[in-house]
Design a protein around this motif. Structure first.
Motif, PDB file in Angstrom:
ATOM      1  N   LEU A 125       0.756  -1.342  -0.157  1.00 42.93           N
ATOM      2  CA  LEU A 125      -0.074   0.021   0.100  1.00 42.93           C
ATOM      3  C   LEU A 125       0.728   1.283  -0.126  1.00 42.93           C
ATOM      4  N   VAL A 126       2.021   1.148   0.609  1.00 48.47           N
ATOM      5  CA  VAL A 126       2.921   2.217   0.616  1.00 48.47           C
ATOM      6  C   VAL A 126       3.503   2.589  -0.896  1.00 48.47           C
ATOM      7  N   MET A 127       3.566   1.527  -1.733  1.00 45.22           N
ATOM      8  CA  MET A 127       4.123   1.634  -2.836  1.00 45.22           C
ATOM      9  C   MET A 127       2.962   1.995  -3.972  1.00 45.22           C
ATOM     10  N   LEU A 128       1.865   1.597  -3.492  1.00 46.20           N
ATOM     11  CA  LEU A 128       0.519   1.922  -4.244  1.00 46.20           C
ATOM     12  C   LEU A 128       0.418   3.526  -4.132  1.00 46.20           C
ATOM     13  N   GLY A 129       0.425   3.961  -2.911  1.00 43.35           N
ATOM     14  CA  GLY A 129       0.276   5.504  -2.536  1.00 43.35           C
ATOM     15  C   GLY A 129       1.161   6.105  -3.308  1.00 43.35           C
ATOM     16  N   ALA A 130       2.409   5.871  -3.224  1.00 44.26           N
ATOM     17  CA  ALA A 130       3.580   6.797  -3.733  1.00 44.26           C
ATOM     18  C   ALA A 130       3.354   6.773  -5.334  1.00 44.26           C
ATOM     19  N   ILE A 131       3.220   5.548  -6.064  1.00 46.77           N
ATOM     20  CA  ILE A 131       3.208   5.377  -7.357  1.00 46.77           C
ATOM     21  C   ILE A 131       1.740   6.155  -7.894  1.00 46.77           C
ATOM     22  N   ALA A 132       0.723   6.256  -6.947  1.00 46.69           N
ATOM     23  CA  ALA A 132      -0.490   6.825  -7.580  1.00 46.69           C
ATOM     24  C   ALA A 132      -0.146   8.303  -7.538  1.00 46.69           C
ATOM     25  N   VAL A 133       0.524   8.934  -6.724  1.00 47.45           N
ATOM     26  CA  VAL A 133       0.680  10.329  -7.004  1.00 47.45           C
ATOM     27  C   VAL A 133       2.117  10.559  -7.812  1.00 47.45           C
ATOM     28  N   ALA A 134       3.136   9.630  -7.986  1.00 48.97           N
ATOM     29  CA  ALA A 134       4.348  10.087  -8.668  1.00 48.97           C
ATOM     30  C   ALA A 134       4.077   9.902 -10.167  1.00 48.97           C
ATOM     31  N   PHE A 135       3.182   8.955 -10.602  1.00 48.66           N
ATOM     32  CA  PHE A 135       2.532   8.441 -11.517  1.00 48.66           C
ATOM     33  C   PHE A 135       2.312   9.800 -12.665  1.00 48.66           C
ATOM     34  N   PHE A 136       1.234  10.362 -12.018  1.00 45.23           N
ATOM     35  CA  PHE A 136       1.066  11.684 -12.926  1.00 45.23           C
ATOM     36  C   PHE A 136       2.032  12.874 -12.973  1.00 45.23           C
ATOM     37  N   GLY A 137       3.010  12.888 -11.790  1.00 46.58           N
ATOM     38  CA  GLY A 137       3.918  13.764 -11.819  1.00 46.58           C
ATOM     39  C   GLY A 137       4.740  13.576 -13.156  1.00 46.58           C
ATOM     40  N   PHE A 138       5.345  12.211 -12.975  1.00 48.53           N
ATOM     41  CA  PHE A 138       6.139  11.740 -14.187  1.00 48.53           C
ATOM     42  C   PHE A 138       5.517  12.030 -15.644  1.00 48.53           C
ATOM     43  N   ARG A 139       4.386  11.827 -15.521  1.00 45.01           N
ATOM     44  CA  ARG A 139       3.490  12.046 -16.939  1.00 45.01           C
ATOM     45  C   ARG A 139       3.763  13.351 -17.349  1.00 45.01           C
ATOM     46  N   TRP A 140       3.222  14.351 -16.238  1.00 42.28           N
ATOM     47  CA  TRP A 140       3.053  15.757 -16.681  1.00 42.28           C
ATOM     48  C   TRP A 140       4.746  16.210 -17.088  1.00 42.28           C
ATOM     49  N   ILE A 141       5.874  15.863 -16.211  1.00 44.36           N
ATOM     50  CA  ILE A 141       7.177  16.399 -16.427  1.00 44.36           C
ATOM     51  C   ILE A 141       7.789  16.026 -17.774  1.00 44.36           C
ATOM     52  N   GLU A 142       7.378  14.759 -18.115  1.00 42.55           N
ATOM     53  CA  GLU A 142       7.952  14.170 -19.299  1.00 42.55           C
ATOM     54  C   GLU A 142       7.342  14.956 -20.459  1.00 42.55           C
ATOM     55  N   VAL A 143       6.062  15.367 -20.361  1.00 48.89           N
ATOM     56  CA  VAL A 143       5.778  15.988 -21.692  1.00 48.89           C
ATOM     57  C   VAL A 143       6.375  17.464 -21.578  1.00 48.89           C
ATOM     58  N   LYS A 144       6.395  18.005 -20.470  1.00 46.63           N
ATOM     59  CA  LYS A 144       6.554  19.546 -20.256  1.00 46.63           C
ATOM     60  C   LYS A 144       8.424  19.458 -20.606  1.00 46.63           C
ATOM     61  N   LYS A 145       9.195  18.523 -20.170  1.00 47.58           N
ATOM     62  CA  LYS A 145      10.476  18.046 -20.549  1.00 47.58           C
ATOM     63  C   LYS A 145      11.525  19.196 -19.998  1.00 47.58           C
ATOM     64  N   VAL A 146      10.962  20.158 -19.051  1.00 44.70           N
ATOM     65  CA  VAL A 146      12.055  20.947 -18.273  1.00 44.70           C
ATOM     66  C   VAL A 146      11.221  21.234 -16.737  1.00 44.70           C
ATOM     67  N   THR A 147      12.189  21.612 -16.037  1.00 44.91           N
ATOM     68  CA  THR A 147      11.500  21.881 -14.600  1.00 44.91           C
ATOM     69  C   THR A 147      10.946  23.048 -14.378  1.00 44.91           C
ATOM     70  N   PHE A 148      10.279  23.416 -13.155  1.00 45.89           N
ATOM     71  CA  PHE A 148       9.774  24.846 -13.107  1.00 45.89           C
ATOM     72  C   PHE A 148      10.575  26.020 -13.144  1.00 45.89           C
ATOM     73  N   PHE A 149      11.983  25.509 -13.208  1.00 44.87           N
ATOM     74  CA  PHE A 149      12.900  26.704 -13.306  1.00 44.87           C
ATOM     75  C   PHE A 149      13.514  26.568 -14.609  1.00 44.87           C
ATOM     76  N   ASN A 150      12.826  25.998 -15.639  1.00 43.43           N
ATOM     77  CA  ASN A 150      12.954  25.774 -16.895  1.00 43.43           C
ATOM     78  C   ASN A 150      14.386  25.135 -17.219  1.00 43.43           C
ATOM     79  N   GLU A 151      14.932  24.414 -16.138  1.00 43.54           N
ATOM     80  CA  GLU A 151      15.955  23.709 -16.388  1.00 43.54           C
ATOM     81  C   GLU A 151      15.953  22.239 -16.705  1.00 43.54           C
ATOM     82  N   PRO A 152      16.948  21.678 -17.624  1.00 43.44           N
ATOM     83  CA  PRO A 152      16.716  20.413 -18.000  1.00 43.44           C
ATOM     84  C   PRO A 152      16.318  19.264 -16.981  1.00 43.44           C
ATOM     85  N   LEU A 153      15.931  18.070 -17.384  1.00 43.98           N
ATOM     86  CA  LEU A 153      15.559  17.043 -16.385  1.00 43.98           C
ATOM     87  C   LEU A 153      16.881  16.137 -16.496  1.00 43.98           C
TER      88      LEU A 153
END
Lengths: 144, 147
Positions: free
Chosen positions: A44-72
């Protein structure tokens, strides 16, 4: 600012580990004891963590830069080599032996237990042996 | 297999997990980095890196981990904590965990959480192997040898 974010990330990560029960080696071993009395909490720990991180990774991999416009700085996803398999196997055995993986061990250092300190020193030595001894021998062998 | 319901903590574990996920996303959005503990520790122990940023964010992240139990203890009582391993097992376990995670390029956080969230084949293989190895080793240690 960025250092503060790194600090808060580490703090949140650690508090998450404590709250989830993963800093207790007995609980982790309870999860690995699948054929005995099984405690599914870690799943359940992994499920909870992945449930949040999954969307974070989807989003940033489309955006391709950080919030400070730096490379990933994200590692490759598909290359499978013998080191990955053997290393993960060695880690799994060590994980079962004490019930600690790197994150929870560092968090549990704050509990002030000598046993955790012994584990962490040995873990740092293991990292050193791989990075500074094994890897250098292997690289030299590779060049011949 | 028999689920031990009296120690199963689904709500705390799931909520704790979402906090870990949030921490991962925070580091990802602002630093573009993977919150993999073994990788961060390994990089901190390398010498010959001139850019200060190589060490700084990693040192602050690890500091956060180290301070988290103190912050937690201000608001709540720290949970139960039991180590069954003797000092010899702790040393051996530490060596295996340190060496293995570096050789396999990740641990429960880097492969198990970040890698699986990214749908990485590599991390899926790694997670499957360290979990299986852990289950098999646990079976041997607890039920065959009895340590």
């Amino acid at each position: 600012m960025k250092n503060l974010i790194s600090l808060i990330s580490g703090l949140t990560f650690g508090i998450g580990l404590i709250l989830s029960g993963m800093t207790d080696p007995a609980k982790v071993i309870g999860f690995l004891d699948l054929f005995g009395k099984w405690d599914p909490s870690l799943m359940l720990v992994m499920l909870g963590a992945i449930a949040v991180a999954f969307f974070g990774f989807r989003w940033i991999e489309v955006k391709k830069v950080t919030f400070f416009n730096e490379p990933l700085h994200l590692p490759g996803k598909s290359h499978i080599n013998p080191e990955l398999i053997i290393g993960s196997f060695i880690f799994g055995v060590g994980w079962a032996l004490a019930g600690f993986c790197p994150g929870p061990a560092l968090v549990a250092l704050g509990y002030g237990s000598n046993q955790v300190l012994i584990f962490v020193i040995a873990m740092l030595l293991g990292i050193f042996l791989h990075d500074q001894v094994y890897k250098k021998l292997f690289d030299r062998h590779d060049q011949h | 297999m028999q689920i031990q319901w009296e120690v199963f903590t689904p709500i705390h574990s799931f909520f704790g997990g979402t906090l870990i996920g949030l921490a991962t996303v925070l580091l990802l959005f602002f630093k573009g980095r993977i919150a993999g503990i073994s990788g961060i520790l390994g990089a901190l122990m390398q010498s010959h890196h001139t850019p200060a940023d190589h060490y700084q964010w990693r040192a602050f992240f690890i500091m956060g981990l180290l301070l988290s139990s103190f912050i937690y203890s201000i608001f709540a009582v720290l949970p139960r904590f039991t180590i069954q391993a003797n000092w010899l097992m702790l040393i051996l376990a530490g060596l295996l965990v340190g060496f293995g995670t570096r050789m396999g390029s990740g641990c429960t956080s880097g492969h198990g959480i970040c890698g699986l969230s990214r749908l990485s084949t590599r991390s899926f293989v790694a997670t499957l192997i360290f979990m299986s190895a852990g289950v098999i080793a646990c079976f041997i240690f607890l039920h065959l040898i009895g340590i």
